[in-house]
Write a protein that holds these residues in place. Structure first.
Motif, PDB file in Angstrom:
ATOM      1  N   ALA A  73       0.834  -1.212   0.000  1.00 30.94           N
ATOM      2  CA  ALA A  73       0.000   0.000   0.000  1.00 30.94           C
ATOM      3  C   ALA A  73       0.865   1.257   0.000  1.00 30.94           C
ATOM      4  O   ALA A  73       0.600   2.201  -0.751  1.00 30.94           O
ATOM      5  N   LEU A  74       1.908   1.250   0.827  1.00 34.53           N
ATOM      6  CA  LEU A  74       2.784   2.425   0.885  1.00 34.53           C
ATOM      7  C   LEU A  74       3.695   2.505  -0.340  1.00 34.53           C
ATOM      8  O   LEU A  74       3.854   3.577  -0.930  1.00 34.53           O
ATOM      9  N   GLY A  75       4.288   1.375  -0.701  1.00 33.35           N
ATOM     10  CA  GLY A  75       5.234   1.358  -1.816  1.00 33.35           C
ATOM     11  C   GLY A  75       4.598   1.676  -3.163  1.00 33.35           C
ATOM     12  O   GLY A  75       5.198   2.379  -3.991  1.00 33.35           O
ATOM     13  N   PHE A  76       3.426   1.152  -3.398  1.00 33.37           N
ATOM     14  CA  PHE A  76       2.748   1.379  -4.673  1.00 33.37           C
ATOM     15  C   PHE A  76       1.754   2.542  -4.617  1.00 33.37           C
ATOM     16  O   PHE A  76       1.182   2.903  -5.636  1.00 33.37           O
ATOM     17  N   GLY A  77       1.520   3.086  -3.425  1.00 34.46           N
ATOM     18  CA  GLY A  77       0.603   4.215  -3.285  1.00 34.46           C
ATOM     19  C   GLY A  77      -0.842   3.857  -3.570  1.00 34.46           C
ATOM     20  O   GLY A  77      -1.578   4.647  -4.146  1.00 34.46           O
ATOM     21  N   TRP A  78      -1.252   2.661  -3.146  1.00 31.91           N
ATOM     22  CA  TRP A  78      -2.610   2.207  -3.432  1.00 31.91           C
ATOM     23  C   TRP A  78      -3.670   3.134  -2.863  1.00 31.91           C
ATOM     24  O   TRP A  78      -4.751   3.263  -3.426  1.00 31.91           O
ATOM     25  N   PHE A  79      -3.393   3.739  -1.718  1.00 30.85           N
ATOM     26  CA  PHE A  79      -4.404   4.566  -1.069  1.00 30.85           C
ATOM     27  C   PHE A  79      -3.941   6.018  -0.964  1.00 30.85           C
ATOM     28  O   PHE A  79      -4.352   6.746  -0.069  1.00 30.85           O
ATOM     29  N   ARG A  80      -3.116   6.424  -1.910  1.00 32.40           N
ATOM     30  CA  ARG A  80      -2.614   7.798  -1.952  1.00 32.40           C
ATOM     31  C   ARG A  80      -3.796   8.774  -2.011  1.00 32.40           C
ATOM     32  O   ARG A  80      -4.751   8.555  -2.742  1.00 32.40           O
ATOM     33  N   GLY A  81      -3.704   9.813  -1.226  1.00 28.87           N
ATOM     34  CA  GLY A  81      -4.750  10.822  -1.226  1.00 28.87           C
ATOM     35  C   GLY A  81      -5.877  10.540  -0.252  1.00 28.87           C
ATOM     36  O   GLY A  81      -6.757  11.372  -0.068  1.00 28.87           O
ATOM     37  N   ALA A  82      -5.864   9.379   0.359  1.00 30.74           N
ATOM     38  CA  ALA A  82      -6.920   9.045   1.332  1.00 30.74           C
ATOM     39  C   ALA A  82      -6.672   9.842   2.609  1.00 30.74           C
ATOM     40  O   ALA A  82      -5.524  10.083   2.986  1.00 30.74           O
ATOM     41  N   PRO A  83      -7.737  10.256   3.283  1.00 33.92           N
ATOM     42  CA  PRO A  83      -7.549  10.982   4.547  1.00 33.92           C
ATOM     43  C   PRO A  83      -6.908  10.080   5.606  1.00 33.92           C
ATOM     44  O   PRO A  83      -6.972   8.848   5.518  1.00 33.92           O
ATOM     45  N   VAL A  84      -6.298  10.700   6.593  1.00 32.88           N
ATOM     46  CA  VAL A  84      -5.601   9.956   7.651  1.00 32.88           C
ATOM     47  C   VAL A  84      -6.537   8.972   8.336  1.00 32.88           C
ATOM     48  O   VAL A  84      -6.163   7.830   8.598  1.00 32.88           O
ATOM     49  N   TRP A  85      -7.775   9.384   8.614  1.00 31.57           N
ATOM     50  CA  TRP A  85      -8.706   8.487   9.297  1.00 31.57           C
ATOM     51  C   TRP A  85      -8.971   7.236   8.462  1.00 31.57           C
ATOM     52  O   TRP A  85      -9.142   6.145   9.007  1.00 31.57           O
ATOM     53  N   ALA A  86      -8.973   7.378   7.131  1.00 31.21           N
ATOM     54  CA  ALA A  86      -9.199   6.216   6.266  1.00 31.21           C
ATOM     55  C   ALA A  86      -8.007   5.266   6.338  1.00 31.21           C
ATOM     56  O   ALA A  86      -8.173   4.046   6.364  1.00 31.21           O
ATOM     57  N   GLY A  87      -6.810   5.824   6.389  1.00 31.48           N
ATOM     58  CA  GLY A  87      -5.616   4.987   6.521  1.00 31.48           C
ATOM     59  C   GLY A  87      -5.609   4.201   7.820  1.00 31.48           C
ATOM     60  O   GLY A  87      -5.311   3.009   7.837  1.00 31.48           O
ATOM     61  N   ILE A  88      -5.968   4.878   8.893  1.00 31.75           N
ATOM     62  CA  ILE A  88      -6.044   4.208  10.201  1.00 31.75           C
ATOM     63  C   ILE A  88      -7.115   3.127  10.166  1.00 31.75           C
ATOM     64  O   ILE A  88      -6.900   2.009  10.654  1.00 31.75           O
ATOM     65  N   THR A  89      -8.255   3.445   9.575  1.00 31.64           N
ATOM     66  CA  THR A  89      -9.343   2.468   9.466  1.00 31.64           C
ATOM     67  C   THR A  89      -8.897   1.251   8.662  1.00 31.64           C
ATOM     68  O   THR A  89      -9.176   0.107   9.049  1.00 31.64           O
ATOM     69  N   LEU A  90      -8.185   1.487   7.563  1.00 35.45           N
ATOM     70  CA  LEU A  90      -7.730   0.366   6.738  1.00 35.45           C
ATOM     71  C   LEU A  90      -6.724  -0.517   7.482  1.00 35.45           C
ATOM     72  O   LEU A  90      -6.753  -1.740   7.352  1.00 35.45           O
ATOM     73  N   VAL A  91      -5.849   0.091   8.281  1.00 36.13           N
ATOM     74  CA  VAL A  91      -4.896  -0.700   9.070  1.00 36.13           C
ATOM     75  C   VAL A  91      -5.647  -1.545  10.100  1.00 36.13           C
ATOM     76  O   VAL A  91      -5.345  -2.737  10.278  1.00 36.13           O
ATOM     77  N   VAL A  92      -6.640  -0.961  10.756  1.00 37.15           N
ATOM     78  CA  VAL A  92      -7.439  -1.716  11.739  1.00 37.15           C
ATOM     79  C   VAL A  92      -8.167  -2.867  11.048  1.00 37.15           C
ATOM     80  O   VAL A  92      -8.199  -3.995  11.559  1.00 37.15           O
ATOM     81  N   ILE A  93      -8.721  -2.604   9.865  1.00 43.07           N
ATOM     82  CA  ILE A  93      -9.414  -3.658   9.113  1.00 43.07           C
ATOM     83  C   ILE A  93      -8.426  -4.746   8.689  1.00 43.07           C
ATOM     84  O   ILE A  93      -8.732  -5.941   8.776  1.00 43.07           O
ATOM     85  N   LEU A  94      -7.217  -4.348   8.264  1.00 41.62           N
ATOM     86  CA  LEU A  94      -6.197  -5.332   7.894  1.00 41.62           C
ATOM     87  C   LEU A  94      -5.876  -6.240   9.078  1.00 41.62           C
ATOM     88  O   LEU A  94      -5.825  -7.465   8.931  1.00 41.62           O
ATOM     89  N   GLU A  95      -5.677  -5.642  10.245  1.00 38.20           N
ATOM     90  CA  GLU A  95      -5.359  -6.455  11.423  1.00 38.20           C
ATOM     91  C   GLU A  95      -6.517  -7.390  11.761  1.00 38.20           C
ATOM     92  O   GLU A  95      -6.302  -8.560  12.103  1.00 38.20           O
ATOM     93  N   GLY A  96      -7.740  -6.889  11.655  1.00 43.46           N
ATOM     94  CA  GLY A  96      -8.909  -7.746  11.879  1.00 43.46           C
ATOM     95  C   GLY A  96      -8.984  -8.872  10.863  1.00 43.46           C
ATOM     96  O   GLY A  96      -9.326 -10.012  11.205  1.00 43.46           O
ATOM     97  N   ALA A  97      -8.654  -8.570   9.621  1.00 43.42           N
ATOM     98  CA  ALA A  97      -8.680  -9.593   8.573  1.00 43.42           C
ATOM     99  C   ALA A  97      -7.613 -10.660   8.816  1.00 43.42           C
ATOM    100  O   ALA A  97      -7.851 -11.853   8.595  1.00 43.42           O
ATOM    101  N   ILE A  98      -6.445 -10.242   9.276  1.00 45.06           N
ATOM    102  CA  ILE A  98      -5.378 -11.207   9.580  1.00 45.06           C
ATOM    103  C   ILE A  98      -5.835 -12.143  10.697  1.00 45.06           C
ATOM    104  O   ILE A  98      -5.682 -13.365  10.601  1.00 45.06           O
ATOM    105  N   VAL A  99      -6.421 -11.577  11.736  1.00 40.89           N
ATOM    106  CA  VAL A  99      -6.922 -12.403  12.846  1.00 40.89           C
ATOM    107  C   VAL A  99      -8.046 -13.318  12.356  1.00 40.89           C
ATOM    108  O   VAL A  99      -8.095 -14.498  12.710  1.00 40.89           O
ATOM    109  N   SER A 100      -8.928 -12.802  11.513  1.00 42.18           N
ATOM    110  CA  SER A 100     -10.033 -13.608  10.984  1.00 42.18           C
ATOM    111  C   SER A 100      -9.523 -14.770  10.144  1.00 42.18           C
ATOM    112  O   SER A 100     -10.040 -15.889  10.239  1.00 42.18           O
TER     113      SER A 100
END
Length: 145
Positions: free
Chosen positions: A92-119
């Protein structure tokens, strides 16, 4: 033939997990784009997500080869979780997949990623538990006959 069958089953398992990871990435990219007023996902981004997902799924099958699974080793499970974060956050960072997204969206996506890993970990652990239960039940049935 045995080698081919083993490779084929490895490929099926790897591609199944790769597809789950890819679809999830594309879905979240589409949601973030829609929040920014863009209703398409670039094909290069989808290809990047596919490649990252495939590399991670290959690593996953190396970490948990046939006969090893989630819960067998805390070290393997931790390595898997760390690699998942490196692969997907790095992508996501290297390829800029979510470039331009607000900070809250980035935080939300990280939380969702962690939840997905646990799931995903839970789903594989549950599958192993049920397989073990079924094997034990069939063994008892076989011994009783």
């Amino acid at each position: 033939m045995k080698g081919f069958n083993r490779f084929y089953l490895w490929g099926v398992k790897m591609k199944y997990h790769m597809s789950i990871y890819t679809v999830a990435g594309i879905f979240f990219k589409a949601v973030v784009n829609a929040l920014q007023g863009v209703y398409t996902v670039d094909i290069l981004t989808m290809l990047q997500m596919l490649v990252v997902s495939m590399l991670f799924a290959c690593a996953e099958t190396a970490i948990f080869p046939e006969g090893k699974s989630f819960g067998d080793s805390l070290g393997r499970t931790m390595l898997w979780g760390i690699l998942a974060n490196i692969a997907f956050l790095g992508g996501a960072l290297g390829f800029g997949w979510f470039r331009g997204a607000p900070v809250w969206a980035g935080i939300t996506l990280v939380v969702i990623l962690e939840g997905a890993i646990v799931s995903m970990w839970y789903a594989m652990w549950l599958e192993r538990k049920w397989d073990t239960r079924d094997l034990n039940r069939n063994l008892k049935k076989f011994q009783g006959e």
